[in-house]
Motif scaffolding. Structure first.
Motif, mmCIF file in Angstrom:
data_model
loop_
_atom_site.group_PDB
_atom_site.id
_atom_site.type_symbol
_atom_site.label_atom_id
_atom_site.label_comp_id
_atom_site.label_asym_id
_atom_site.label_seq_id
_atom_site.Cartn_x
_atom_site.Cartn_y
_atom_site.Cartn_z
ATOM 1 N N ARG A 308 0.822 -1.219 0.000
ATOM 2 C CA ARG A 308 0.000 0.000 0.000
ATOM 3 C C ARG A 308 0.854 1.266 0.000
ATOM 4 O O ARG A 308 0.417 2.312 -0.460
ATOM 5 C CB ARG A 308 -0.934 0.003 1.214
ATOM 6 N N ALA A 309 2.082 1.158 0.533
ATOM 7 C CA ALA A 309 2.970 2.325 0.587
ATOM 8 C C ALA A 309 3.749 2.532 -0.705
ATOM 9 O O ALA A 309 4.494 3.510 -0.823
ATOM 10 C CB ALA A 309 3.937 2.203 1.766
ATOM 11 N N GLY A 310 3.604 1.630 -1.687
ATOM 12 C CA GLY A 310 4.235 1.861 -2.986
ATOM 13 C C GLY A 310 5.363 0.925 -3.348
ATOM 14 O O GLY A 310 6.204 1.262 -4.189
ATOM 15 N N LEU A 311 5.413 -0.275 -2.756
ATOM 16 C CA LEU A 311 6.530 -1.181 -3.019
ATOM 17 C C LEU A 311 6.622 -1.568 -4.495
ATOM 18 O O LEU A 311 7.725 -1.639 -5.049
ATOM 19 C CB LEU A 311 6.400 -2.434 -2.152
ATOM 20 N N LEU A 312 5.487 -1.814 -5.142
ATOM 21 C CA LEU A 312 5.523 -2.225 -6.550
ATOM 22 C C LEU A 312 6.112 -1.132 -7.444
ATOM 23 O O LEU A 312 6.769 -1.431 -8.440
ATOM 24 C CB LEU A 312 4.121 -2.584 -7.035
ATOM 25 N N GLN A 313 5.876 0.118 -7.101
ATOM 26 C CA GLN A 313 6.428 1.215 -7.904
ATOM 27 C C GLN A 313 7.946 1.202 -7.868
ATOM 28 O O GLN A 313 8.600 1.550 -8.846
ATOM 29 C CB GLN A 313 5.897 2.555 -7.382
ATOM 30 N N VAL A 314 8.499 0.804 -6.711
ATOM 31 C CA VAL A 314 9.962 0.718 -6.605
ATOM 32 C C VAL A 314 10.482 -0.486 -7.384
ATOM 33 O O VAL A 314 11.493 -0.405 -8.074
ATOM 34 C CB VAL A 314 10.382 0.610 -5.125
ATOM 35 N N LEU A 315 9.776 -1.607 -7.294
ATOM 36 C CA LEU A 315 10.228 -2.832 -7.955
ATOM 37 C C LEU A 315 10.316 -2.652 -9.467
ATOM 38 O O LEU A 315 11.197 -3.205 -10.120
ATOM 39 C CB LEU A 315 9.275 -3.980 -7.626
ATOM 40 N N ARG A 316 9.403 -1.890 -10.035
ATOM 41 C CA ARG A 316 9.447 -1.706 -11.489
ATOM 42 C C ARG A 316 10.568 -0.755 -11.900
ATOM 43 O O ARG A 316 10.961 -0.707 -13.059
ATOM 44 C CB ARG A 316 8.113 -1.146 -11.998
#
Length: 595
Positions: A308-316
């Motif tokens: 919810r805090a944005g982990l997927l945005q960092v992974l990409r």
């Protein structure tokens, strides 16, 4: 604050540059203006003599009254600029070889100036806490103070903790030296006793330590102009506090929104230029904290916070981040709540610009694999969401009827039967031994996964077992050629990447063979489920699901009717029509090895 005017300091500086040897000699003899001048020019003249001087100076006794101009006040007046010079040297990265033999003398003055703040009306000149913290940080980080001395000298830990607790951030500050000093102490030793001592020095409140560490990082990342070095130090401190075998501080940091704040820090840092100072160190620290805290936390809750805090945005954005966390995705995409959050985040990220960027990156294949996995798991989620909620299964005869017509056990409220006759039969066939166990197991059920998450996990296990039934048959033929399929249970191990499919004989199987139980009730209840499958003469297949749930493992069993062996391998995403899941039990502990 200097004791001299700007004109006096300017003349002393000119003298220093004309004749350094003479200025150093006067400083060694105790000339305060020469000590201060050399301190402020430490980048061009290493303070070897000043280190000698501060080691030789006698530290005054704060409990003995003194007056201006006394030998004690003169010693303090000399020590202040000497420490300031050491601070300058630390900032300019000048060689400090003399520290290795002079640190004891320097340290006694650091203790003195820290204690001096408890005496507001003293005539002694004070060194700033920033100066004291900077010198302590240099002594420990450069290993001039041996690690054994750090852990065996309580005063050093007390000093670092005091400097950290009294640290005040200001817009002009570029480096939180109090936090840096404490990080250096924690870096010197990973002993749990050291963290326990910091908590004791902070008033004995684990919550206070955790809140202070997290809130300072949060204030910095949410400020108008976040400073990279400040973020780096605060991040390091949170990471070091969460290390060790004890879970007290780690859990307190998580409950102070540590997971969310560290993920937001990771997201903010990932949006900055990679060549900027401290960026890569901060990224690595955040990733380590998130990964280790998920694995050592309380189940899926912390995974939800990070997503919810944005982990997927960092992974990409960062391939190395994705590699370090690559195993977490498949292992936690077995819970309904995680699948929903990831699917929503992916849907939001799937813009044309994003797709083009991913297609050109080294992360293209892993990202597409993740996307396919999410779509597959979402299909099962939709199947569950669209399954009638008012239909249940009789525990005795396996009949599917409306839940309104099912009779619930009045004691444990866990078992449903379609009639009084089925209730009596079920009671005689084993529920009389299991009823009280059901009640206690429900009270102690694993905290990390909700009821919906557990049900999804079991349905996914059955679905994957059916899809891989040909592989499972091959394993049975290889490992258990002499045992009929109806006498085997199927194990789906979600903790392994790639997914692990296995088998186990039912004949001598006990629940403790697959998990080390923390309570005997769950073990006894699961043994009862296995016994019922044995007595079904192949009508029921036992499927065991092993899933990651933080620092524990969630192990659950489900009875599948009719047997899995009655169908051939097929590509199905949900539980087929007519297939019924009768029982699920959640257990906690460490799974044992299996085939």
């Amino acid at each position: 604050m200097s004791l001299f005017s700007d004109a006096e300091l300017a003349r002393a500086t000119r003298t220093l540059h004309r004749n350094p040897a003479q200025a150093l000699m006067r400083a060694r003899e105790g000339s305060i203006i020469d000590i201060e001048t050399i301190s402020k020019n430490a980048d061009s003249l290493p303070m070897i003599q000043t280190i000698d001087l501060i080691e030789a100076l006698k530290v005054p006794d704060l409990h003995i009254p003194t007056a201006p101009g006394s030998p004690s006040t003169l010693a303090v007046d000399r020590a202040v600029p000497s420490l300031l010079g050491l601070g300058y040297l630390a900032q300019t990265m000048s060689p400090l070889d003399m520290y290795s033999r002079a640190w004891r003398g320097v340290l006694k003055w650091l203790f003195f100036f820290d204690e001096l703040y408890a005496y507001p009306n003293t005539c002694y000149r004070k060194a700033t806490r920033n100066t004291v913290a900077l010198v302590l940080h240099t002594l420990v980080q450069a290993r001039f103070i041996p690690a054994s001395a750090v852990t065996n000298t309580p005063e050093i830990v007390a000093l670092a903790t005091s400097l950290w607790l009294n640290e005040h951030s200001a817009p002009s500050m570029t480096h939180p030296v109090g936090s840096s000093a404490l990080v250096s102490i924690l870096h010197a030793s990973t002993a749990d006793a050291l963290r326990a001592e910091i908590v004791r020095l902070a008033g004995g409140s684990v919550e206070r330590v955790a809140k202070l560490a997290v809130s300072r990082l949060q204030l910095e990342i949410e400020s108008e102009d976040p400073r990279s070095q400040m973020i780096s130090v605060y991040t390091d401190l949170v990471c070091h506090l969460s290390l060790g075998q004890g879970h007290t501080l780690r859990d307190a940091l998580l409950h102070q929104a540590g997971m969310s704040i560290m993920t937001k820090t990771l997201l903010l840092t990932s949006q900055r230029t990679a060549s900027e100072s401290f960026i890569m160190d901060t990224l690595a620290a955040c990733v380590s904290y998130i990964r280790d805290s998920i694995e050592a936390g309380e189940g899926v809750w912390w995974v939800q916070q990070a997503l919810r805090a944005g982990l997927l945005q960092v992974l990409r954005r960062y391939y190395f981040t994705s590699l370090r966390m690559s195993s977490l995705g498949p292992r936690y995409m077995v819970y309904k709540s995680i699948v929903g959050i990831v699917h929503a985040a992916l849907t939001e990220l799937e813009t044309r610009a994003h797709q083009a960027r991913i297609a050109r990156s080294v992360f293209a294949d892993p990202w597409q694999s993740l996307h396919r996995l999410v779509l597959d798991r979402v299909a099962l989620k939709h199947t569950m969401d669209n399954t009638p909620k008012n239909v249940g299964v009789c525990s005795n005869c396996d009949k599917r009827i409306s839940k309104e017509d099912l009779k619930k056990c009045s004691r444990c409220h866990a078992v449903l039967c379609c009639s009084r006759n089925c209730q009596r039969t079920d009671w005689e066939q084993g529920h009389n031994r299991e009823c009280a166990l059901h009640t206690r197991v429900n009270e102690n059920r694993v905290k990390g996964a909700s009821k919906q998450d557990r049900r999804y996990n079991l349905r996914l296990a059955v679905s994957l077992a059916e899809r891989g039934i040909s592989q499972v048959r091959a394993l049975a033929a290889f490992y258990f050629p002499d045992i009929p399929l109806s006498k085997l249970g199927v194990r789906v191990d979600f903790t392994k990447v790639p997914l692990g499919l296995g088998l186990f004989p039912l004949a001598d199987y006990r629940a403790s063979d697959s998990v080390e139980f923390s309570d005997p009730d769950t073990a006894a209840l699961e043994d009862g489920i296995v016994e019922r499958v044995r007595a079904s003469n192949g009508r029921i297949t036992l499927v065991e699901a092993v899933a990651s749930c933080g620092r524990i493992r969630h192990v659950a069993k489900v009875r599948v009717v009719p047997s899995l062996w009655e169908r051939e391998d097929r590509n199905v995403r949900g539980v087929p029509e007519g297939r019924r899941l009768i029982e699920d039990v959640g257990a906690t502990g460490q799974p044992t090895d299996e085939r």
